[in-house]
Design a protein around this motif. Sequence first.
Motif, mmCIF file in Angstrom:
data_model
loop_
_atom_site.group_PDB
_atom_site.id
_atom_site.type_symbol
_atom_site.label_atom_id
_atom_site.label_comp_id
_atom_site.label_asym_id
_atom_site.label_seq_id
_atom_site.Cartn_x
_atom_site.Cartn_y
_atom_site.Cartn_z
ATOM 1 N N ASN A 5 0.872 -1.242 0.125
ATOM 2 C CA ASN A 5 -0.048 0.264 -0.226
ATOM 3 C C ASN A 5 1.125 1.152 0.055
ATOM 4 O O ASN A 5 0.371 2.348 -0.231
ATOM 5 C CB ASN A 5 -1.225 0.102 0.837
ATOM 6 C CG ASN A 5 -1.624 -1.027 1.423
ATOM 7 O OD1 ASN A 5 -2.002 -2.122 0.500
ATOM 8 N ND2 ASN A 5 -3.128 -1.270 2.077
ATOM 9 N N VAL A 312 -7.693 5.596 3.450
ATOM 10 C CA VAL A 312 -7.139 4.164 3.191
ATOM 11 C C VAL A 312 -7.067 3.601 4.805
ATOM 12 O O VAL A 312 -8.040 2.731 4.254
ATOM 13 C CB VAL A 312 -6.160 4.438 2.772
ATOM 14 C CG1 VAL A 312 -4.758 2.828 2.869
ATOM 15 C CG2 VAL A 312 -5.321 4.859 1.226
ATOM 16 N N GLN A 316 -9.899 0.381 4.651
ATOM 17 C CA GLN A 316 -9.298 -0.740 5.763
ATOM 18 C C GLN A 316 -9.819 -1.390 6.501
ATOM 19 O O GLN A 316 -9.957 -2.782 5.862
ATOM 20 C CB GLN A 316 -8.172 -1.166 4.832
ATOM 21 C CG GLN A 316 -6.621 -1.987 5.154
ATOM 22 C CD GLN A 316 -7.047 -2.851 3.724
ATOM 23 O OE1 GLN A 316 -6.659 -2.318 2.930
ATOM 24 N NE2 GLN A 316 -7.941 -4.119 3.834
ATOM 25 N N VAL A 350 -7.244 0.528 -1.955
ATOM 26 C CA VAL A 350 -6.618 1.569 -1.299
ATOM 27 C C VAL A 350 -6.488 2.168 -3.041
ATOM 28 O O VAL A 350 -6.549 3.401 -2.858
ATOM 29 C CB VAL A 350 -5.265 0.843 -1.813
ATOM 30 C CG1 VAL A 350 -4.409 1.054 -1.531
ATOM 31 C CG2 VAL A 350 -4.860 -0.350 -0.664
#
Lengths: 581, 194
Positions: A5, A312, A316, A350
């Motif tokens: 990432n 992000v 996630q 992402v």
Amino acid sequence: MLESNLLRGVVYLLVLVGLALPLGSYMARVYNGEAKLAGRLLGPIERLFYRAAGVRADEEMTWKQYAGAVLVFNLLGALVLYVLQRLQASLPLNPAGFGAVSPEISFNTATSFATNTNWQAYGGETTMSHLTQMLGLTVQNFVSAATGMAVLVALVRGFARRTTEGLGNFWVDLTRSTLYVLLPLSIVVALVLVSQGVVQTFAAKETANLLVPTTASDGARVTQQILAVGPAASQIAIKQLGTNGGGFFNVNSAHPFENPNAIANFVEMLSILLIPAALCFTFGAMVKDKRQGAAVFAAMLAIFVPLLVVAVVAEQKGNPMLTGLGVDQVASSLMPGGNMEGKEARFGVVDSALWATVTTAASNGSVNAMHDSFTPLGGLVPMWLMQLGEIVFGGVGSGLYGMLMYAIIAVFIAGLMVGRTPEYLGKKIESFEMKMASLVILLPAAAVLIGTAIACIVPAGTATLGNPGAHGFSEILYAFSSGANNNGSAFGGITVSGVFYATAIGLCMLIGRYWVIVPVLAIAGSLARKKFVPPSAGTLPTHTPLFVALLVGTVLLVGALTFIPALALGPVVEHISLHAK
Amino acid sequence: MKSLLRPALVLLASFTILTGVVYPVLVTAVAQAAFPARAHGSLVRDGERVVGSELIGQPFDDPRFFWGRPSATAPYPYNAAASSGSNLGPTNPALRDAVSARIAALRAADPGNGAAIPVDLVTTSGSGLDPHISPAAAYFQVARVARARTLDEARVRALVDSHVEGRMLGVLGERRVNVLRLNLALEELARNGI
């Protein structure tokens, strides 16, 4: 997972800077009329345009003439677009046979594309003929972007020039932005996108036979899939480069024909920030102090990166409501996991969160995932980036001129602290500049908050929400933030095609664009008339980390004080309720 | 005002021709010459018959096929003439109900499988046309598909293995499986017997 990432974010930023630096100095040469090679290739077309239009390229405009030219040109463009939509049924290149667009949607769309917002109250593949998309929408994608770039260049000239009335010539800046920058880049990007699978054809549809027939909601048997296609790549290239964002298809760049794979996704994300980032360096080159451009760029990056991380991480983490149902949301080598509602498998969380941050930092507004289905904090990030005034890279031209208004306010605050007349780039910042800069910041913010408040109390404002509770309020707040800051993305669950939203958002877009452009040009005119003040021991240097911190602090403080009460009622409440159980 | 009208009119007309006609026509001509299959929608053919597009998913709810992402398009799933997401917010009870119903359907089709369900298999895609699922979502369905077709589970698993696509250029995007391609290969496998 974490490394990959991180790697993706770092690769993105490195490639962005690597391309923005040379493009920035090229654009400085273009606006100074010093681009030799490009001039030899494109100069004949440029001069042909001037001859036909009766424009003398060396004729300087005062700020009032410049602003008049901007307004007349934009009004005319919006009118043409309105008429095209109203008459599309009787015009050629309408293979799907769409009828005339309604008056309120035509007004909304004409305003939207002329102001570089590209808010879409309609579904692309079910409303607009190919002719409207090409002659109307694509053309405005180019010229609305070029308008923003021209206004920025006029402001930069205001800083760079001394004791003069002239800010350059709008027709020349407009023509050069389109011809030397937007058009060549668009051709390259469009062809790269087609090579990855973006469609580019004048047909309206292809037909495929389904492997397994299915049943429609009315019980009808469906054996064939109609694939809407069209000249999409050419429109998508400029929609990204011009920070427009209006998609060819309803779901914008989540549609596989607009954004077929991760390479196309990367190229489109680069195209969004490329010109706004490069213009920082153009600014540095034109004021003959590259450190000034780098400092503004650093300030933008310093706001961008932490907000990207928040988005992000929030996405996630996934949706706690689903974990209780026995759904696996944990990332592994076999799946990206996270909050996948409204996201595409090829992008995962992402690339979706990165895109959402990029598209709202810039005033682009295209989406590759449905922002309405983001987690509360994941959705707060794009909303707040818009509310800051689209100045973190921002729209082409408009982002940097917005950020320069904040720079003026930052030096003013610093001046107050030490009791000296503030200066920026050798120009004294006085009460006129401060009044105009305040207008630029206050008017769009007022439009967002007042618009949201009205929508919350009239029946038409709450009748068409797509989600209940705090999230419904977020949909309204997002809509007005997007319109008044000329972004164009949406929490798409809310239906905005009714008369109330079409009109209200239309007005917000006009305020957010022209009530910013006119004060910015007034500042440019006032600055150009001033003498140059040589830096002294008491001058605050504006290329140092200290100034970058001051600028970032000013932006965040104004943005926080203005919008935290509203955000508390939407995403913050929703976040707490989601995690309370 | 009048001195502004002529340049405004003429330049708008000139840019309309240049960016509204010349530009898309030029891009179309070059694109169709250089990437004809891509420009027309990456169609997948079986002989002369178009069986789909590599980029656009199709609806599957038969246990004999791998299922793709749930789709929010109307009036039927994977309607490629009107793309749409669900736009359901994360706290919306309708989202919980929809996900619960999808979980129930997956469990009913595969009662022996108690594993946690990969999230992409029970949440709608952004476009409603997502052609891919995660490898985890494909492996989750292997046992069911093999049983429904009385195929050897190892062979079906191997088929999935060969359809997993990696990150592009090593870093970009996610690992994924193209559901239509996988199901076409599955049909091929079943047609050839064994």
